[in-house]
Design a protein around this motif. Structure first.
Motif, PDB file in Angstrom:
ATOM      1  N   ALA A 265       0.829  -1.210   0.000  1.00 34.59           N
ATOM      2  CA  ALA A 265       0.000   0.000   0.000  1.00 34.59           C
ATOM      3  C   ALA A 265       0.861   1.257   0.000  1.00 34.59           C
ATOM      4  O   ALA A 265       0.532   2.251  -0.672  1.00 34.59           O
ATOM      5  N   ALA A 266       1.963   1.226   0.721  1.00 39.65           N
ATOM      6  CA  ALA A 266       2.859   2.390   0.755  1.00 39.65           C
ATOM      7  C   ALA A 266       3.473   2.635  -0.625  1.00 39.65           C
ATOM      8  O   ALA A 266       3.625   3.788  -1.057  1.00 39.65           O
ATOM      9  N   TRP A 267       3.836   1.552  -1.326  1.00 41.81           N
ATOM     10  CA  TRP A 267       4.360   1.715  -2.692  1.00 41.81           C
ATOM     11  C   TRP A 267       3.302   2.343  -3.600  1.00 41.81           C
ATOM     12  O   TRP A 267       3.617   3.206  -4.429  1.00 41.81           O
ATOM     13  N   LEU A 268       2.054   1.914  -3.446  1.00 40.19           N
ATOM     14  CA  LEU A 268       0.984   2.474  -4.273  1.00 40.19           C
ATOM     15  C   LEU A 268       0.769   3.957  -3.953  1.00 40.19           C
ATOM     16  O   LEU A 268       0.538   4.765  -4.863  1.00 40.19           O
ATOM     17  N   ARG A 269       0.842   4.298  -2.675  1.00 39.90           N
ATOM     18  CA  ARG A 269       0.738   5.724  -2.314  1.00 39.90           C
ATOM     19  C   ARG A 269       1.880   6.518  -2.945  1.00 39.90           C
ATOM     20  O   ARG A 269       1.693   7.636  -3.431  1.00 39.90           O
ATOM     21  N   GLN A 270       3.051   5.936  -2.924  1.00 40.88           N
ATOM     22  CA  GLN A 270       4.218   6.595  -3.504  1.00 40.88           C
ATOM     23  C   GLN A 270       4.008   6.837  -5.004  1.00 40.88           C
ATOM     24  O   GLN A 270       4.394   7.887  -5.534  1.00 40.88           O
ATOM     25  N   ASP A 271       3.402   5.877  -5.682  1.00 39.97           N
ATOM     26  CA  ASP A 271       3.173   5.994  -7.125  1.00 39.97           C
ATOM     27  C   ASP A 271       2.024   6.939  -7.462  1.00 39.97           C
ATOM     28  O   ASP A 271       2.047   7.615  -8.498  1.00 39.97           O
ATOM     29  N   LEU A 272       1.000   6.965  -6.605  1.00 38.18           N
ATOM     30  CA  LEU A 272      -0.243   7.643  -6.971  1.00 38.18           C
ATOM     31  C   LEU A 272      -0.493   8.946  -6.211  1.00 38.18           C
ATOM     32  O   LEU A 272      -1.447   9.651  -6.504  1.00 38.18           O
ATOM     33  N   HIS A 273       0.344   9.287  -5.227  1.00 42.04           N
ATOM     34  CA  HIS A 273       0.187  10.533  -4.461  1.00 42.04           C
ATOM     35  C   HIS A 273      -1.220  10.654  -3.877  1.00 42.04           C
ATOM     36  O   HIS A 273      -2.007  11.532  -4.238  1.00 42.04           O
ATOM     37  N   VAL A 274      -1.544   9.769  -2.993  1.00 43.35           N
ATOM     38  CA  VAL A 274      -2.863   9.758  -2.375  1.00 43.35           C
ATOM     39  C   VAL A 274      -3.055  11.032  -1.554  1.00 43.35           C
ATOM     40  O   VAL A 274      -2.192  11.425  -0.769  1.00 43.35           O
ATOM     41  N   GLY A 275      -4.191  11.676  -1.731  1.00 44.14           N
ATOM     42  CA  GLY A 275      -4.504  12.876  -0.948  1.00 44.14           C
ATOM     43  C   GLY A 275      -5.996  13.020  -0.802  1.00 44.14           C
ATOM     44  O   GLY A 275      -6.787  12.395  -1.523  1.00 44.14           O
ATOM     45  N   GLU A 276      -6.402  13.878   0.135  1.00 39.84           N
ATOM     46  CA  GLU A 276      -7.822  14.073   0.385  1.00 39.84           C
ATOM     47  C   GLU A 276      -8.547  14.535  -0.875  1.00 39.84           C
ATOM     48  O   GLU A 276      -9.667  14.131  -1.151  1.00 39.84           O
ATOM     49  N   ALA A 277      -7.913  15.404  -1.649  1.00 42.62           N
ATOM     50  CA  ALA A 277      -8.574  15.974  -2.816  1.00 42.62           C
ATOM     51  C   ALA A 277      -8.923  14.914  -3.853  1.00 42.62           C
ATOM     52  O   ALA A 277      -9.839  15.106  -4.658  1.00 42.62           O
ATOM     53  N   GLU A 278      -8.207  13.795  -3.811  1.00 43.13           N
ATOM     54  CA  GLU A 278      -8.400  12.795  -4.847  1.00 43.13           C
ATOM     55  C   GLU A 278      -9.709  12.023  -4.677  1.00 43.13           C
ATOM     56  O   GLU A 278     -10.097  11.251  -5.532  1.00 43.13           O
ATOM     57  N   ARG A 279     -10.370  12.216  -3.544  1.00 39.90           N
ATOM     58  CA  ARG A 279     -11.674  11.591  -3.394  1.00 39.90           C
ATOM     59  C   ARG A 279     -12.710  12.214  -4.331  1.00 39.90           C
ATOM     60  O   ARG A 279     -13.640  11.579  -4.763  1.00 39.90           O
ATOM     61  N   ASN A 280     -12.560  13.518  -4.608  1.00 39.29           N
ATOM     62  CA  ASN A 280     -13.581  14.259  -5.328  1.00 39.29           C
ATOM     63  C   ASN A 280     -13.778  13.713  -6.737  1.00 39.29           C
ATOM     64  O   ASN A 280     -12.838  13.573  -7.513  1.00 39.29           O
ATOM     65  N   GLY A 281     -15.041  13.429  -7.073  1.00 41.44           N
ATOM     66  CA  GLY A 281     -15.378  12.988  -8.418  1.00 41.44           C
ATOM     67  C   GLY A 281     -15.006  11.565  -8.733  1.00 41.44           C
ATOM     68  O   GLY A 281     -15.205  11.120  -9.862  1.00 41.44           O
ATOM     69  N   LYS A 282     -14.450  10.835  -7.787  1.00 47.17           N
ATOM     70  CA  LYS A 282     -14.045   9.455  -8.027  1.00 47.17           C
ATOM     71  C   LYS A 282     -15.160   8.499  -7.618  1.00 47.17           C
ATOM     72  O   LYS A 282     -15.996   8.804  -6.762  1.00 47.17           O
ATOM     73  N   ARG A 283     -15.134   7.341  -8.230  1.00 46.98           N
ATOM     74  CA  ARG A 283     -16.021   6.268  -7.797  1.00 46.98           C
ATOM     75  C   ARG A 283     -15.727   5.973  -6.332  1.00 46.98           C
ATOM     76  O   ARG A 283     -14.572   5.891  -5.922  1.00 46.98           O
ATOM     77  N   LEU A 284     -16.773   5.805  -5.524  1.00 47.62           N
ATOM     78  CA  LEU A 284     -16.580   5.623  -4.091  1.00 47.62           C
ATOM     79  C   LEU A 284     -15.765   4.381  -3.784  1.00 47.62           C
ATOM     80  O   LEU A 284     -14.864   4.412  -2.943  1.00 47.62           O
ATOM     81  N   GLN A 285     -16.046   3.286  -4.481  1.00 46.80           N
ATOM     82  CA  GLN A 285     -15.322   2.038  -4.249  1.00 46.80           C
ATOM     83  C   GLN A 285     -14.987   1.374  -5.578  1.00 46.80           C
ATOM     84  O   GLN A 285     -15.897   0.977  -6.315  1.00 46.80           O
ATOM     85  N   ASP A 286     -13.702   1.274  -5.868  1.00 47.82           N
ATOM     86  CA  ASP A 286     -13.278   0.537  -7.062  1.00 47.82           C
ATOM     87  C   ASP A 286     -13.498  -0.952  -6.851  1.00 47.82           C
ATOM     88  O   ASP A 286     -13.623  -1.443  -5.720  1.00 47.82           O
ATOM     89  N   ARG A 287     -13.485  -1.673  -7.950  1.00 49.32           N
ATOM     90  CA  ARG A 287     -13.675  -3.130  -7.870  1.00 49.32           C
ATOM     91  C   ARG A 287     -12.477  -3.784  -7.174  1.00 49.32           C
ATOM     92  O   ARG A 287     -11.406  -3.220  -7.093  1.00 49.32           O
ATOM     93  N   TYR A 288     -12.695  -4.991  -6.720  1.00 50.01           N
ATOM     94  CA  TYR A 288     -11.742  -5.627  -5.803  1.00 50.01           C
ATOM     95  C   TYR A 288     -10.334  -5.742  -6.386  1.00 50.01           C
ATOM     96  O   TYR A 288      -9.352  -5.663  -5.658  1.00 50.01           O
ATOM     97  N   SER A 289     -10.223  -6.002  -7.697  1.00 50.55           N
ATOM     98  CA  SER A 289      -8.898  -6.234  -8.253  1.00 50.55           C
ATOM     99  C   SER A 289      -8.016  -4.988  -8.168  1.00 50.55           C
ATOM    100  O   SER A 289      -6.798  -5.097  -8.283  1.00 50.55           O
ATOM    101  N   ILE A 290      -8.626  -3.818  -7.963  1.00 42.02           N
ATOM    102  CA  ILE A 290      -7.869  -2.595  -7.698  1.00 42.02           C
ATOM    103  C   ILE A 290      -7.859  -2.304  -6.204  1.00 42.02           C
ATOM    104  O   ILE A 290      -6.798  -2.161  -5.588  1.00 42.02           O
ATOM    105  N   ARG A 291      -9.027  -2.243  -5.607  1.00 47.53           N
ATOM    106  CA  ARG A 291      -9.124  -1.842  -4.199  1.00 47.53           C
ATOM    107  C   ARG A 291      -8.402  -2.819  -3.270  1.00 47.53           C
ATOM    108  O   ARG A 291      -7.786  -2.414  -2.271  1.00 47.53           O
ATOM    109  N   CYS A 292      -8.483  -4.106  -3.567  1.00 50.06           N
ATOM    110  CA  CYS A 292      -7.896  -5.121  -2.681  1.00 50.06           C
ATOM    111  C   CYS A 292      -6.530  -5.604  -3.170  1.00 50.06           C
ATOM    112  O   CYS A 292      -6.012  -6.596  -2.643  1.00 50.06           O
TER     113      CYS A 292
END
Length: 518
Positions: A265-292
């Motif tokens: 998960a930390a590697w994914l955060r490093q790649d994707l720059h997770v931040g509060e703003a990124e919630r806006n306009g996004k699908r609430l829950q991605d499908r399992y193959s991404i989310r899990c």
């Protein structure tokens, strides 16, 4: 004499009684390290004590299994003194019945180094000359042709290791510069004198776990790299799908304390720059193959330390029978040739690795399906205008990926539960460790094929996402990966044959050509 393919500067891996690592064996297998027997006189004296002790027992008419008796169930057969010297030759001769594909040169170097490691512990009753002969052959690039099939993993890898024993004595065949050559000819031309094995040396070479352990070292190295590559692919798939990177939030993962999963998960955060703003306009829950994805990849990441411990403990063990305790002057009969720990590690590893193939195959199914890929073209076709009608993008690649995944999943049946009773019910419970290791390598091969397909897919997906949403630039790590992949794979703007690019990507994977995460 240095093998012509191995003349680049290499680090030396010293073989003595100290602990070796998986990386030592992998580097020797790749040809980036050489095997050097320690010149330390204390170490060499310790090795010699075992052989001298056996010689003294023989002079005193001692009964020694595999020296003055037959092998296995034939241990009740006494060998006439004048035939004792011929017994090792018979052992490797009658075990010359392997079949299947030959181990590759890299795998063979790993096997030779792994057997050298075990014999160097000083509990096998072999001579220093035997250890030097293995090192000589490695240095000269003379590698026994070892059939991959024929071992049940206890009493060790007897049949495949008989090919090493025979070559040390100038018999059978070797690889030399990728060509099969009679061992007698190859040794003569290299200036190496064939060995005449001492009484226990045939048994010491063959009665151990070197083949399964060597293959396990190579499997570990590939599996560890796949945890990183599958994470990078997931990051690219998430971006291509316009996914919700908040699924990898640090606080979220702090409440489920699996360290390997948290690291993914930390590697994914490093790649994707997770931040509060990124919630806006996004699908609430991605499908399992991404989310899990961290939860799937994390199983392997969390299992790797256990696999390393099991493999390295086996690598650093004396695992033949009997064990020769020269200090205590005892011959100890046991079962250290049993490969149960390697079998369990390989069965577990192939399960976790096949799940990576399945995860990526599901990600690919989302990416190519216009119902789920959030505005990307069907099959990720890059064709536009009238030509879009005749282009099919990655449709066939997704079918092939599914086929490779299915085969990998089919092979996850544990080999270790298929113990057989062999050799007149003397070997009545065996490990199947070598079959487990071979299965694991096949699952790794299939998974690497799926990874290659996904590398094409996520590169295409990110390229198309940037075309659809040019206002949303890719994070730097993904841009860098796109550039690296672009050296081998162009966007699929018009249908083309992808096999050559897949093969290039597979080669890059096995070379571990891309640096992934610190």
């Amino acid at each position: 004499m240095m093998h012509p393919d191995l003349t680049t500067t290499r680090r030396a891996v010293q073989f003595d009684r100290e602990r070796l690592t998986i990386e030592d064996i992998v580097d020797i297998a790749r040809g980036t390290a050489s095997a050097v027997l320690s010149p330390d006189p204390v170490f060499r004296a310790a090795i010699a004590r075992g052989a001298d002790f056996l010689d003294r027992l023989l002079r005193e008419d001692g009964t020694i299994y595999g020296v003055t008796t037959g092998y296995g169930d034939s241990c009740t057969v006494s060998i006439p003194p004048d035939l004792v010297a011929e017994l090792p030759h018979h052992l490797y001769t009658y075990h010359g019945c392997g079949l299947g594909e030959y181990l590759t040169p890299a795998q063979t170097r790993a096997v030779m180094a792994t057997r050298l490691a075990s014999l160097s512990k000083g509990f096998s009753g072999v001579s220093v000359e035997l250890l030097e002969q293995i090192a000589r052959l490695l240095d000269a690039g003379l590698l026994p042709l070892i059939p991959s099939e024929g071992s049940v993993g206890a009493s060790g890898d007897l049949t495949p290791l008989s090919y090493l024993a025979a070559v040390l004595c100038g018999e059978r065949e070797v690889w030399r510069d990728g060509v099969q050559v009679p061992a007698a000819q190859a040794l003569k031309e290299a200036g190496i004198t064939p060995l005449r094995l001492r009484p226990k040396e045939g048994l010491a070479i063959m009665n151990g776990t070197a083949v399964m352990t060597a293959l396990a070292c190579l499997a570990y190295d590939r599996a560890e790299y796949l945890t990183r590559m599958c994470t990078r692919i997931t990051a690219m798939a998430s971006f291509a799908l316009d996914g919700n990177a908040h699924h990898f939030d640090e606080t979220l993962f702090s409440v489920k304390p699996h360290a390997g999963m948290q690291g993914v998960a930390a590697w994914l955060r490093q790649d994707l720059h997770v931040g509060e703003a990124e919630r806006n306009g996004k699908r609430l829950q991605d499908r399992y193959s991404i989310r899990c994805a961290p939860h799937v990849i994390g199983v392997l990441a969390d299992a790797l330390p256990f696999f390393r411990q099991s493999i390295e403990n086996e690598l650093n063990s004396a695992n033949d029978n009997p064990i020769i305790d020269a200090e205590g002057e005892r011959v100890l009969h046991g079962g250290h040739f049993y490969g149960g720990h390697i079998a369990f590690a390989m069965d577990g590893m192939k399960n976790a690795v096949a799940n990576l193939a399945d995860l990526l195959d599901r990600q690919m199914a989302l990416l190519v399906d216009s119902r789920y890929n959030h505005g990307l073209p069907a099959n990720l076709s890059g064709a536009e205008g009238p030509r879009a009608a005749i282009n099919h993008g990655l449709k066939a690649l997704q079918i092939s990926s599914s086929a490779w995944t299915a085969e990998a999943l089919k092979l996850t049946m544990p080999a270790s539960v298929f113990s057989r009773s062999t050799e007149c019910h003397n070997q009545d419970k065996v490990s199947m460790g070598t079959i487990a290791a071979r299965d694991c390598l096949r699952v790794l091969e299939l998974t690497e094929q799926v990874v290659a397909a996904l590398l094409i897919t996520v590169r295409q997906g990110v390229w198309l996402r940037l075309r659809v949403n040019p206002e949303n630039p890719a994070p730097q790590a993904l841009r860098d990966m796109m550039d690296k992949l672009g050296e081998d794979v162009a966007p699929v703007a018009e249908d083309r044959r992808l096999e050559p690019e897949l093969r290039v990507l597979i080669a890059r994977l096995r070379e571990q050509a891309w640096s992934l995460y610190a």
